[in-house]
Design a protein around this motif. Structure first.
Motif, mmCIF file in Angstrom:
data_model
loop_
_atom_site.group_PDB
_atom_site.id
_atom_site.type_symbol
_atom_site.label_atom_id
_atom_site.label_comp_id
_atom_site.label_asym_id
_atom_site.label_seq_id
_atom_site.Cartn_x
_atom_site.Cartn_y
_atom_site.Cartn_z
ATOM 1 N N ARG A 1 -3.598 10.165 8.865
ATOM 2 C CA ARG A 1 -4.663 9.559 8.052
ATOM 3 C C ARG A 1 -6.008 10.232 8.313
ATOM 4 O O ARG A 1 -6.759 10.538 7.378
ATOM 5 C CB ARG A 1 -4.740 8.061 8.391
ATOM 6 N N GLN B 1 0.825 -1.214 0.000
ATOM 7 C CA GLN B 1 0.000 0.000 0.000
ATOM 8 C C GLN B 1 0.858 1.263 0.000
ATOM 9 O O GLN B 1 0.615 2.200 -0.778
ATOM 10 C CB GLN B 1 -0.935 0.010 1.208
ATOM 11 N N ASP C 1 -6.019 13.751 6.799
ATOM 12 C CA ASP C 1 -6.216 13.617 5.354
ATOM 13 C C ASP C 1 -7.700 13.387 5.048
ATOM 14 O O ASP C 1 -8.318 14.095 4.238
ATOM 15 C CB ASP C 1 -5.344 12.461 4.854
ATOM 16 N N ALA C 2 -8.296 12.420 5.737
ATOM 17 C CA ALA C 2 -9.710 12.097 5.505
ATOM 18 C C ALA C 2 -10.602 13.306 5.778
ATOM 19 O O ALA C 2 -11.576 13.552 5.061
ATOM 20 C CB ALA C 2 -10.131 10.919 6.380
ATOM 21 N N PHE D 1 1.739 11.136 1.824
ATOM 22 C CA PHE D 1 1.977 11.620 0.457
ATOM 23 C C PHE D 1 0.849 12.538 -0.030
ATOM 24 O O PHE D 1 0.934 13.113 -1.103
ATOM 25 C CB PHE D 1 2.095 10.449 -0.520
ATOM 26 N N HIS D 2 -0.234 12.617 0.729
ATOM 27 C CA HIS D 2 -1.443 13.273 0.209
ATOM 28 C C HIS D 2 -1.572 14.742 0.560
ATOM 29 O O HIS D 2 -2.312 15.465 -0.100
ATOM 30 C CB HIS D 2 -2.704 12.561 0.731
ATOM 31 N N LEU D 3 -0.952 15.148 1.656
ATOM 32 C CA LEU D 3 -1.108 16.553 2.068
ATOM 33 C C LEU D 3 0.223 17.052 2.598
ATOM 34 O O LEU D 3 1.056 16.257 3.025
ATOM 35 C CB LEU D 3 -2.255 16.713 3.071
ATOM 36 N N HIS E 1 2.032 9.364 -5.677
ATOM 37 C CA HIS E 1 2.073 10.734 -5.160
ATOM 38 C C HIS E 1 3.458 11.193 -4.726
ATOM 39 O O HIS E 1 3.644 12.369 -4.433
ATOM 40 C CB HIS E 1 1.131 10.877 -3.960
ATOM 41 N N SER F 1 -1.237 8.490 3.560
ATOM 42 C CA SER F 1 -1.652 9.888 3.714
ATOM 43 C C SER F 1 -0.465 10.841 3.812
ATOM 44 O O SER F 1 -0.610 12.019 3.497
ATOM 45 C CB SER F 1 -2.568 10.047 4.934
ATOM 46 N N GLU G 1 1.125 4.174 -3.016
ATOM 47 C CA GLU G 1 0.894 5.604 -2.795
ATOM 48 C C GLU G 1 2.156 6.408 -3.121
ATOM 49 O O GLU G 1 2.079 7.511 -3.648
ATOM 50 C CB GLU G 1 0.471 5.852 -1.338
#
Lengths: 270, 270
Positions: free
Chosen positions: A130, A33, A133-134, A163-165, A41, A161, A37
Protein backbone atom coordinates in the motif's frame (compact mmCIF):
# COMPACT_ATOMS: atom_id res chain seq x y z
CA UNK A 1 -29.76 -22.06 -3.12
CA UNK A 2 -28.26 -21.26 0.20
CA UNK A 3 -26.59 -24.17 1.95
CA UNK A 4 -23.06 -23.65 3.10
CA UNK A 5 -20.96 -26.53 1.78
CA UNK A 6 -21.75 -26.44 -1.92
CA UNK A 7 -19.05 -27.74 -4.26
CA UNK A 8 -18.38 -24.16 -5.38
CA UNK A 9 -17.79 -22.97 -1.83
CA UNK A 10 -15.57 -25.97 -1.11
CA UNK A 11 -13.53 -25.23 -4.24
CA UNK A 12 -13.25 -21.54 -3.35
CA UNK A 13 -12.23 -22.39 0.19
CA UNK A 14 -9.16 -24.14 -1.22
CA UNK A 15 -8.03 -20.68 -2.37
CA UNK A 16 -7.41 -19.73 1.26
CA UNK A 17 -4.36 -22.06 1.07
CA UNK A 18 -1.19 -21.31 -0.85
CA UNK A 19 -1.20 -24.69 -2.62
CA UNK A 20 -4.82 -24.15 -3.69
CA UNK A 21 -3.90 -20.79 -5.17
CA UNK A 22 -0.80 -22.10 -6.92
CA UNK A 23 -2.69 -24.97 -8.53
CA UNK A 24 -5.59 -22.87 -9.77
CA UNK A 25 -3.90 -19.54 -10.47
CA UNK A 26 -6.74 -17.88 -8.58
CA UNK A 27 -7.20 -16.30 -5.16
CA UNK A 28 -9.90 -14.84 -2.95
CA UNK A 29 -10.31 -11.10 -2.49
CA UNK A 30 -12.39 -10.76 0.66
CA UNK A 31 -14.39 -7.81 1.93
CA UNK A 32 -16.11 -4.96 0.09
CA UNK A 33 -13.02 -2.84 -0.50
CA UNK A 34 -10.94 -5.70 -1.92
CA UNK A 35 -13.86 -6.82 -4.10
CA UNK A 36 -14.37 -3.29 -5.40
CA UNK A 37 -10.71 -2.97 -6.38
CA UNK A 38 -10.72 -6.46 -7.89
CA UNK A 39 -13.73 -5.58 -10.07
CA UNK A 40 -12.11 -2.35 -11.13
CA UNK A 41 -8.51 -3.48 -11.70
CA UNK A 42 -8.37 -7.26 -11.54
CA UNK A 43 -10.03 -10.18 -13.26
CA UNK A 44 -12.99 -11.56 -11.32
CA UNK A 45 -14.52 -14.95 -12.12
CA UNK A 46 -17.04 -15.38 -9.34
CA UNK A 47 -18.56 -13.35 -6.55
CA UNK A 48 -19.78 -15.01 -3.34
CA UNK A 49 -22.18 -12.85 -1.42
CA UNK A 50 -24.59 -13.22 1.49
CA UNK A 51 -28.05 -11.67 1.50
CA UNK A 52 -27.15 -8.90 3.98
CA UNK A 53 -24.00 -8.11 1.95
CA UNK A 54 -26.08 -7.97 -1.24
CA UNK A 55 -28.25 -5.31 0.38
CA UNK A 56 -25.22 -3.35 1.60
CA UNK A 57 -23.17 -3.67 -1.57
CA UNK A 58 -25.73 -3.98 -4.37
CA UNK A 59 -23.51 -1.95 -6.72
CA UNK A 60 -20.73 -4.57 -6.45
CA UNK A 61 -23.14 -7.39 -7.26
CA UNK A 62 -24.45 -5.49 -10.29
CA UNK A 63 -20.91 -4.72 -11.41
CA UNK A 64 -19.87 -8.39 -11.13
CA UNK A 65 -22.97 -9.36 -13.07
CA UNK A 66 -22.27 -6.77 -15.76
CA UNK A 67 -18.77 -8.12 -16.45
CA UNK A 68 -20.15 -11.65 -16.72
CA UNK A 69 -18.80 -12.98 -13.43
CA UNK A 70 -20.88 -15.67 -11.77
CA UNK A 71 -22.71 -14.41 -8.69
CA UNK A 72 -23.26 -17.10 -6.04
CA UNK A 73 -25.50 -16.53 -3.04
CA UNK A 74 -24.06 -17.93 0.18
CA UNK A 75 -25.21 -18.09 3.77
CA UNK A 76 -23.36 -16.83 6.83
CA UNK A 77 -21.69 -20.19 7.46
CA UNK A 78 -20.29 -20.33 3.95
CA UNK A 79 -19.06 -16.76 4.37
CA UNK A 80 -17.15 -17.95 7.42
CA UNK A 81 -15.60 -20.79 5.41
CA UNK A 82 -14.35 -18.30 2.82
CA UNK A 83 -13.13 -15.78 5.36
CA UNK A 84 -9.89 -15.43 7.27
CA UNK A 85 -11.26 -12.66 9.48
CA UNK A 86 -13.13 -12.89 12.77
CA UNK A 87 -16.13 -11.00 11.44
CA UNK A 88 -16.60 -11.87 7.75
CA UNK A 89 -18.19 -9.16 5.60
CA UNK A 90 -20.06 -11.77 3.58
CA UNK A 91 -18.56 -10.83 0.25
CA UNK A 92 -15.57 -12.38 -1.55
CA UNK A 93 -14.43 -12.57 -5.17
CA UNK A 94 -12.50 -15.32 -6.94
CA UNK A 95 -9.86 -13.53 -9.04
CA UNK A 96 -6.90 -14.38 -11.21
CA UNK A 97 -3.66 -14.13 -9.27
CA UNK A 98 -1.83 -10.88 -9.90
CA UNK A 99 1.82 -11.87 -10.20
CA UNK A 100 3.58 -11.17 -13.48
CA UNK A 101 7.04 -12.31 -14.62
CA UNK A 102 9.95 -10.35 -13.18
CA UNK A 103 10.92 -8.96 -16.60
CA UNK A 104 7.40 -7.66 -17.16
CA UNK A 105 7.25 -5.96 -13.75
CA UNK A 106 10.52 -4.19 -14.51
CA UNK A 107 9.76 -3.23 -18.12
CA UNK A 108 9.57 0.43 -19.17
CA UNK A 109 12.41 2.17 -17.28
CA UNK A 110 11.11 1.94 -13.69
CA UNK A 111 12.19 4.71 -11.31
CA UNK A 112 11.12 3.35 -7.93
CA UNK A 113 10.71 -0.29 -6.90
CA UNK A 114 10.27 -1.99 -3.52
CA UNK A 115 11.86 -5.41 -3.00
CA UNK A 116 10.70 -7.49 -0.03
CA UNK A 117 13.45 -9.94 0.93
CA UNK A 118 12.20 -12.78 3.14
CA UNK A 119 9.33 -10.77 4.61
CA UNK A 120 7.27 -13.26 6.60
CA UNK A 121 4.31 -11.32 8.00
CA UNK A 122 1.45 -10.93 5.50
CA UNK A 123 0.07 -7.82 7.23
CA UNK A 124 3.46 -6.12 6.93
CA UNK A 125 3.84 -7.14 3.31
CA UNK A 126 0.38 -5.80 2.46
CA UNK A 127 1.07 -2.51 4.24
CA UNK A 128 4.35 -2.09 2.35
CA UNK A 129 2.46 -2.76 -0.89
CA UNK A 130 0.00 0.00 0.00
CA UNK A 131 2.82 2.41 0.86
CA UNK A 132 4.70 1.55 -2.35
CA UNK A 133 1.55 2.21 -4.34
CA UNK A 134 0.98 5.54 -2.59
CA UNK A 135 4.62 6.54 -3.18
CA UNK A 136 4.14 5.88 -6.90
CA UNK A 137 6.43 2.84 -7.06
CA UNK A 138 6.55 1.11 -10.45
CA UNK A 139 6.58 -2.41 -9.02
CA UNK A 140 6.82 -4.46 -5.84
CA UNK A 141 8.97 -7.60 -5.91
CA UNK A 142 8.67 -10.49 -3.44
CA UNK A 143 12.09 -12.14 -3.19
CA UNK A 144 13.29 -15.31 -1.48
CA UNK A 145 10.86 -16.96 0.91
CA UNK A 146 8.66 -13.90 1.33
CA UNK A 147 4.97 -14.43 2.10
CA UNK A 148 2.49 -14.98 -0.76
CA UNK A 149 0.99 -11.68 -1.90
CA UNK A 150 -2.39 -13.46 -2.24
CA UNK A 151 -2.49 -14.41 1.43
CA UNK A 152 -5.78 -13.08 2.84
CA UNK A 153 -4.13 -10.84 5.43
CA UNK A 154 -1.78 -9.39 2.82
CA UNK A 155 -4.68 -8.71 0.43
CA UNK A 156 -6.61 -6.90 3.19
CA UNK A 157 -3.63 -4.86 4.41
CA UNK A 158 -2.87 -3.78 0.84
CA UNK A 159 -6.40 -2.26 0.60
CA UNK A 160 -6.48 -3.01 -3.11
CA UNK A 161 -2.95 -1.92 -3.95
CA UNK A 162 -2.02 -5.43 -5.13
CA UNK A 163 -4.23 -4.67 -8.15
CA UNK A 164 -2.67 -1.25 -8.77
CA UNK A 165 0.96 -1.95 -9.63
CA UNK A 166 2.92 -4.89 -11.03
CA UNK A 167 3.84 -7.54 -8.47
CA UNK A 168 6.42 -10.23 -9.24
CA UNK A 169 8.09 -13.00 -7.28
CA UNK A 170 11.60 -14.43 -7.47
CA UNK A 171 12.52 -17.44 -5.36
CA UNK A 172 16.20 -16.64 -5.82
CA UNK A 173 17.04 -13.26 -4.29
CA UNK A 174 20.08 -12.97 -6.56
CA UNK A 175 17.90 -13.23 -9.68
CA UNK A 176 15.71 -10.40 -8.43
CA UNK A 177 18.68 -8.15 -7.67
CA UNK A 178 20.27 -8.87 -11.04
CA UNK A 179 17.00 -8.03 -12.80
CA UNK A 180 16.74 -4.73 -10.89
CA UNK A 181 20.30 -3.75 -11.80
CA UNK A 182 19.68 -4.70 -15.43
CA UNK A 183 16.62 -2.44 -15.38
CA UNK A 184 18.85 0.50 -14.44
CA UNK A 185 17.92 0.62 -10.76
CA UNK A 186 20.42 1.30 -7.99
CA UNK A 187 20.12 -1.23 -5.19
CA UNK A 188 19.53 0.62 -1.89
CA UNK A 189 19.52 -1.64 1.14
CA UNK A 190 17.56 -0.28 4.11
CA UNK A 191 19.56 -1.27 7.18
CA UNK A 192 19.95 0.07 10.70
CA UNK A 193 23.74 -0.01 10.54
CA UNK A 194 24.16 1.38 7.04
CA UNK A 195 26.92 3.62 5.69
CA UNK A 196 24.61 6.45 4.60
CA UNK A 197 21.96 8.23 6.68
CA UNK A 198 18.77 8.82 4.72
CA UNK A 199 18.74 12.50 5.71
CA UNK A 200 21.97 13.05 3.77
CA UNK A 201 19.99 12.26 0.63
CA UNK A 202 22.78 10.20 -0.97
CA UNK A 203 24.40 13.49 -1.94
CA UNK A 204 27.42 12.77 -4.12
CA UNK A 205 25.95 9.37 -5.03
CA UNK A 206 23.29 10.45 -7.49
CA UNK A 207 20.85 11.73 -4.85
CA UNK A 208 17.61 10.10 -3.79
CA UNK A 209 15.80 10.94 -7.03
CA UNK A 210 17.88 8.52 -9.15
CA UNK A 211 16.04 5.33 -10.17
CA UNK A 212 16.24 2.99 -7.17
CA UNK A 213 15.15 -0.36 -5.85
CA UNK A 214 14.73 -0.27 -2.08
CA UNK A 215 15.61 -3.63 -0.51
CA UNK A 216 13.56 -4.25 2.64
CA UNK A 217 14.38 -7.17 4.92
CA UNK A 218 12.63 -9.50 7.30
CA UNK A 219 10.89 -7.95 10.33
CA UNK A 220 13.08 -9.69 12.89
CA UNK A 221 16.36 -10.35 11.11
CA UNK A 222 16.68 -7.55 8.54
CA UNK A 223 18.55 -8.14 5.30
CA UNK A 224 21.01 -11.06 5.05
CA UNK A 225 24.72 -10.15 4.88
CA UNK A 226 25.04 -11.26 1.26
CA UNK A 227 22.24 -8.90 0.21
CA UNK A 228 23.85 -6.00 2.12
CA UNK A 229 27.14 -6.78 0.39
CA UNK A 230 25.40 -6.89 -2.97
CA UNK A 231 23.66 -3.50 -2.64
CA UNK A 232 25.04 -0.38 -4.32
CA UNK A 233 24.49 1.55 -1.10
CA UNK A 234 23.22 0.74 2.35
CA UNK A 235 21.04 3.45 3.83
CA UNK A 236 19.74 3.83 7.37
CA UNK A 237 16.67 5.66 8.57
CA UNK A 238 18.21 7.77 11.32
CA UNK A 239 16.93 7.16 14.83
CA UNK A 240 16.85 10.53 16.59
CA UNK A 241 15.24 9.32 19.81
CA UNK A 242 15.52 6.25 22.00
CA UNK A 243 13.52 3.75 19.93
CA UNK A 244 15.65 0.78 18.90
CA UNK A 245 14.24 0.70 15.39
CA UNK A 246 11.21 1.33 13.22
CA UNK A 247 8.89 -1.44 12.15
CA UNK A 248 9.07 -2.65 8.57
CA UNK A 249 6.11 -0.72 7.18
CA UNK A 250 7.04 2.63 8.74
CA UNK A 251 10.69 2.26 7.67
CA UNK A 252 9.51 1.42 4.14
CA UNK A 253 7.23 4.49 4.20
CA UNK A 254 10.07 6.82 5.17
CA UNK A 255 12.49 5.37 2.55
CA UNK A 256 10.05 5.14 -0.35
CA UNK A 257 8.65 8.60 0.30
CA UNK A 258 12.12 10.10 0.60
CA UNK A 259 12.82 8.83 -2.92
CA UNK A 260 9.38 9.74 -4.23
CA UNK A 261 9.44 13.28 -2.85
CA UNK A 262 13.00 13.84 -4.08
CA UNK A 263 11.95 12.52 -7.50
CA UNK A 264 8.83 14.63 -7.59
CA UNK A 265 10.87 17.63 -6.55
CA UNK A 266 13.40 16.87 -9.29
CA UNK A 267 10.59 16.47 -11.82
CA UNK A 268 9.07 19.82 -10.80
CA UNK A 269 12.44 21.55 -10.90
CA UNK A 270 13.42 19.82 -14.15
CA UNK B 1 3.68 -20.76 45.58
CA UNK B 2 2.25 -21.38 42.17
CA UNK B 3 -1.52 -21.43 41.96
CA UNK B 4 -3.10 -19.23 39.39
CA UNK B 5 -5.77 -17.14 41.10
CA UNK B 6 -3.81 -15.63 43.97
CA UNK B 7 -5.05 -12.27 45.27
CA UNK B 8 -1.99 -10.62 43.70
CA UNK B 9 -2.79 -12.05 40.28
CA UNK B 10 -6.43 -11.08 40.60
CA UNK B 11 -5.42 -7.51 41.52
CA UNK B 12 -2.94 -7.33 38.63
CA UNK B 13 -5.53 -8.67 36.22
CA UNK B 14 -7.65 -5.62 36.96
CA UNK B 15 -4.91 -3.57 35.30
CA UNK B 16 -5.90 -5.05 31.94
CA UNK B 17 -8.99 -2.81 32.16
CA UNK B 18 -8.96 0.96 31.78
CA UNK B 19 -10.93 1.52 34.98
CA UNK B 20 -8.52 -0.69 36.91
CA UNK B 21 -5.59 1.34 35.63
CA UNK B 22 -7.25 4.68 36.33
CA UNK B 23 -8.08 3.71 39.92
CA UNK B 24 -4.63 2.39 40.77
CA UNK B 25 -2.40 4.59 38.63
CA UNK B 26 -0.63 1.42 37.49
CA UNK B 27 -0.59 -0.74 34.39
CA UNK B 28 0.83 -4.00 33.08
CA UNK B 29 3.84 -4.09 30.76
CA UNK B 30 3.68 -7.56 29.22
CA UNK B 31 6.40 -9.51 27.44
CA UNK B 32 10.19 -9.46 27.78
CA UNK B 33 10.80 -6.36 25.71
CA UNK B 34 8.21 -4.23 27.50
CA UNK B 35 9.45 -5.47 30.89
CA UNK B 36 13.06 -4.67 29.97
CA UNK B 37 12.14 -1.11 28.96
CA UNK B 38 9.98 -0.70 32.05
CA UNK B 39 12.85 -1.74 34.31
CA UNK B 40 15.20 0.60 32.50
CA UNK B 41 13.01 3.66 32.08
CA UNK B 42 9.83 3.19 34.10
CA UNK B 43 8.89 2.48 37.69
CA UNK B 44 8.25 -1.20 38.34
CA UNK B 45 6.52 -2.42 41.49
CA UNK B 46 6.10 -6.10 40.83
CA UNK B 47 7.22 -8.69 38.33
CA UNK B 48 5.08 -11.74 37.53
CA UNK B 49 7.06 -14.51 35.94
CA UNK B 50 6.57 -18.19 35.10
CA UNK B 51 9.32 -20.75 35.64
CA UNK B 52 10.13 -21.12 31.93
CA UNK B 53 10.25 -17.31 31.58
CA UNK B 54 12.57 -17.11 34.59
CA UNK B 55 14.98 -19.44 32.81
CA UNK B 56 14.73 -17.47 29.56
CA UNK B 57 14.91 -14.01 31.13
CA UNK B 58 16.92 -14.50 34.33
CA UNK B 59 18.57 -11.08 33.90
CA UNK B 60 15.19 -9.34 34.08
CA UNK B 61 14.28 -11.18 37.26
CA UNK B 62 17.61 -10.23 38.84
CA UNK B 63 17.18 -6.63 37.70
CA UNK B 64 13.69 -6.45 39.22
CA UNK B 65 15.02 -7.94 42.43
CA UNK B 66 17.91 -5.48 42.51
CA UNK B 67 15.62 -2.43 42.35
CA UNK B 68 13.48 -3.86 45.14
CA UNK B 69 10.46 -4.83 43.04
CA UNK B 70 8.49 -7.82 44.28
CA UNK B 71 9.03 -10.91 42.15
CA UNK B 72 6.01 -13.24 42.08
CA UNK B 73 6.18 -16.72 40.58
CA UNK B 74 3.10 -17.61 38.54
CA UNK B 75 1.99 -20.62 36.56
CA UNK B 76 0.94 -20.75 32.92
CA UNK B 77 -2.75 -20.20 33.73
CA UNK B 78 -1.99 -17.07 35.72
CA UNK B 79 0.19 -15.86 32.83
CA UNK B 80 -2.85 -16.24 30.59
CA UNK B 81 -4.95 -14.21 33.00
CA UNK B 82 -2.41 -11.38 32.88
CA UNK B 83 -1.96 -11.52 29.14
CA UNK B 84 -3.85 -9.98 26.25
CA UNK B 85 -1.96 -12.01 23.66
CA UNK B 86 -2.71 -15.44 22.25
CA UNK B 87 0.65 -16.85 23.33
CA UNK B 88 1.68 -15.19 26.61
CA UNK B 89 5.42 -14.89 27.21
CA UNK B 90 4.95 -15.56 30.92
CA UNK B 91 6.44 -12.28 32.09
CA UNK B 92 4.66 -9.04 33.02
CA UNK B 93 5.51 -6.06 35.19
CA UNK B 94 3.22 -3.84 37.24
CA UNK B 95 4.39 -0.27 36.59
CA UNK B 96 3.35 3.27 37.40
CA UNK B 97 1.34 4.78 34.55
CA UNK B 98 3.44 7.06 32.37
CA UNK B 99 1.19 10.05 31.65
CA UNK B 100 2.36 13.45 32.83
CA UNK B 101 0.41 16.73 32.87
CA UNK B 102 0.15 18.50 29.51
CA UNK B 103 2.27 21.45 30.71
CA UNK B 104 5.05 19.11 31.83
CA UNK B 105 5.08 17.23 28.50
CA UNK B 106 5.41 20.54 26.65
CA UNK B 107 8.00 22.14 28.94
CA UNK B 108 11.44 23.10 27.64
CA UNK B 109 10.87 24.49 24.13
CA UNK B 110 9.76 21.35 22.28
CA UNK B 111 10.55 21.18 18.54
CA UNK B 112 8.51 18.19 17.40
CA UNK B 113 5.33 16.78 18.95
CA UNK B 114 2.77 14.24 17.75
CA UNK B 115 -0.88 14.78 18.70
CA UNK B 116 -3.29 11.86 18.30
CA UNK B 117 -6.83 13.19 17.91
CA UNK B 118 -9.48 10.53 18.51
CA UNK B 119 -7.24 7.63 17.50
CA UNK B 120 -9.17 4.49 18.39
CA UNK B 121 -6.94 1.56 17.53
CA UNK B 122 -4.36 0.76 20.22
CA UNK B 123 -1.98 -0.94 17.77
CA UNK B 124 -1.94 2.18 15.59
CA UNK B 125 -1.44 4.46 18.59
CA UNK B 126 1.47 2.34 19.83
CA UNK B 127 3.09 2.28 16.39
CA UNK B 128 2.81 6.08 16.12
CA UNK B 129 4.40 6.36 19.58
CA UNK B 130 7.31 4.22 18.36
CA UNK B 131 7.68 6.30 15.18
CA UNK B 132 7.51 9.56 17.15
CA UNK B 133 10.21 8.27 19.49
CA UNK B 134 12.41 7.23 16.56
CA UNK B 135 11.90 10.63 14.89
CA UNK B 136 13.11 12.31 18.08
CA UNK B 137 9.76 13.84 19.03
CA UNK B 138 9.71 15.68 22.36
CA UNK B 139 6.27 14.41 23.37
CA UNK B 140 3.20 12.50 22.23
CA UNK B 141 -0.20 13.86 23.22
CA UNK B 142 -3.42 11.81 23.27
CA UNK B 143 -6.32 14.19 22.63
CA UNK B 144 -10.08 13.73 22.76
CA UNK B 145 -11.35 10.19 23.05
CA UNK B 146 -8.11 8.58 21.89
CA UNK B 147 -7.30 5.10 23.19
CA UNK B 148 -5.49 4.68 26.53
CA UNK B 149 -1.71 4.58 26.04
CA UNK B 150 -1.55 1.83 28.70
CA UNK B 151 -3.79 -0.50 26.72
CA UNK B 152 -1.89 -3.80 26.32
CA UNK B 153 -1.87 -3.67 22.52
CA UNK B 154 -0.63 -0.08 22.54
CA UNK B 155 2.13 -0.94 25.02
CA UNK B 156 3.29 -3.84 22.84
CA UNK B 157 3.15 -1.89 19.57
CA UNK B 158 5.16 0.93 21.15
CA UNK B 159 7.98 -1.57 21.90
CA UNK B 160 8.97 0.42 24.96
CA UNK B 161 8.67 3.88 23.46
CA UNK B 162 5.94 4.83 25.93
CA UNK B 163 8.74 4.93 28.53
CA UNK B 164 11.07 7.00 26.35
CA UNK B 165 9.30 10.30 25.86
CA UNK B 166 6.68 12.31 27.73
CA UNK B 167 3.08 11.22 27.09
CA UNK B 168 0.14 13.40 28.13
CA UNK B 169 -3.61 13.24 27.67
CA UNK B 170 -6.18 15.98 27.16
CA UNK B 171 -9.88 15.11 27.07
CA UNK B 172 -10.62 18.44 25.40
CA UNK B 173 -8.89 18.68 22.03
CA UNK B 174 -9.03 22.47 22.20
CA UNK B 175 -7.01 22.50 25.45
CA UNK B 176 -4.32 20.37 23.83
CA UNK B 177 -4.09 22.61 20.77
CA UNK B 178 -3.96 25.76 22.90
CA UNK B 179 -1.17 24.26 25.00
CA UNK B 180 0.82 23.38 21.86
CA UNK B 181 0.46 26.89 20.45
CA UNK B 182 1.46 28.37 23.80
CA UNK B 183 4.58 26.17 23.73
CA UNK B 184 5.60 27.81 20.45
CA UNK B 185 4.56 24.93 18.18
CA UNK B 186 2.92 25.45 14.80
CA UNK B 187 -0.15 23.25 14.42
CA UNK B 188 0.22 21.11 11.28
CA UNK B 189 -2.85 19.05 10.46
CA UNK B 190 -2.13 15.93 8.39
CA UNK B 191 -5.04 15.63 5.97
CA UNK B 192 -5.59 14.07 2.57
CA UNK B 193 -7.21 17.21 1.17
CA UNK B 194 -4.81 19.74 2.63
CA UNK B 195 -3.65 23.06 1.16
CA UNK B 196 0.07 22.18 1.24
CA UNK B 197 1.77 19.08 -0.16
CA UNK B 198 4.42 17.73 2.18
CA UNK B 199 7.00 17.62 -0.62
CA UNK B 200 6.86 21.41 -0.90
CA UNK B 201 8.36 21.52 2.58
CA UNK B 202 6.17 24.42 3.75
CA UNK B 203 8.51 26.72 1.85
CA UNK B 204 7.55 30.31 2.55
CA UNK B 205 5.82 29.23 5.76
CA UNK B 206 8.83 28.64 7.97
CA UNK B 207 9.82 25.31 6.38
CA UNK B 208 9.46 21.88 7.92
CA UNK B 209 12.24 22.41 10.44
CA UNK B 210 10.28 25.00 12.48
CA UNK B 211 8.92 23.70 15.80
CA UNK B 212 5.73 21.82 14.97
CA UNK B 213 2.94 19.74 16.45
CA UNK B 214 1.65 17.22 13.90
CA UNK B 215 -2.08 16.60 14.38
CA UNK B 216 -3.00 13.03 13.37
CA UNK B 217 -6.64 11.99 13.12
CA UNK B 218 -8.75 8.89 13.51
CA UNK B 219 -7.99 5.93 11.20
CA UNK B 220 -11.40 5.99 9.51
CA UNK B 221 -12.59 9.58 9.80
CA UNK B 222 -9.42 11.69 9.83
CA UNK B 223 -9.37 15.00 11.70
CA UNK B 224 -12.66 16.74 12.55
CA UNK B 225 -13.44 19.93 10.61
CA UNK B 226 -12.99 22.14 13.66
CA UNK B 227 -9.47 20.82 14.19
CA UNK B 228 -8.61 21.37 10.52
CA UNK B 229 -9.91 24.93 10.81
CA UNK B 230 -7.90 25.46 13.97
CA UNK B 231 -4.55 24.32 12.49
CA UNK B 232 -1.93 26.82 11.30
CA UNK B 233 -1.46 24.77 8.14
CA UNK B 234 -3.00 21.63 6.70
CA UNK B 235 -0.49 19.36 4.99
CA UNK B 236 -1.09 16.32 2.82
CA UNK B 237 1.20 13.40 2.19
CA UNK B 238 1.10 13.32 -1.62
CA UNK B 239 -0.30 10.16 -3.21
CA UNK B 240 1.72 9.53 -6.36
CA UNK B 241 0.12 6.20 -7.25
CA UNK B 242 -3.37 4.75 -7.12
CA UNK B 243 -3.67 4.03 -3.39
CA UNK B 244 -6.54 5.94 -1.83
CA UNK B 245 -4.57 6.83 1.26
CA UNK B 246 -1.88 5.75 3.68
CA UNK B 247 -2.68 4.13 6.98
CA UNK B 248 -2.24 6.20 10.13
CA UNK B 249 1.16 4.87 11.21
CA UNK B 250 2.80 5.16 7.79
CA UNK B 251 1.38 8.67 7.26
CA UNK B 252 2.68 9.64 10.70
CA UNK B 253 6.09 8.18 9.83
CA UNK B 254 6.35 10.22 6.63
CA UNK B 255 5.23 13.48 8.30
CA UNK B 256 7.29 13.17 11.49
CA UNK B 257 10.41 12.12 9.59
CA UNK B 258 9.99 14.93 7.08
CA UNK B 259 10.13 17.38 10.00
CA UNK B 260 12.87 15.49 11.81
CA UNK B 261 15.12 15.19 8.77
CA UNK B 262 14.56 18.85 7.83
CA UNK B 263 15.37 19.81 11.42
CA UNK B 264 18.45 17.63 11.52
CA UNK B 265 19.55 19.05 8.21
CA UNK B 266 19.00 22.57 9.53
CA UNK B 267 20.94 21.72 12.68
CA UNK B 268 23.84 20.34 10.63
CA UNK B 269 23.85 23.32 8.31
CA UNK B 270 23.45 25.78 11.19
Amino acid sequence: MCTHKTPRVVAARRLTTRSGRTESGRFLAEGAQAVREALRHGRVHELFVTEPATRRHGELVREADAIGARVSAIDARAAELLSETVTPQGIAAVCDTVEVPLAEALAGAPRLVAVLVGVADPGNAGTVLRVADAAGADAVLFAGDSVDVHNGKCVRASTGSLFHLPVARGREVEDVLTACSAAGLRLLAADGHAEHALEDGLAGHGGLASPSAWLLGNEAHGLPAEVLARADHTVRVPIYGRAESLNLATAAAVCLYASAMAGAGAARRG
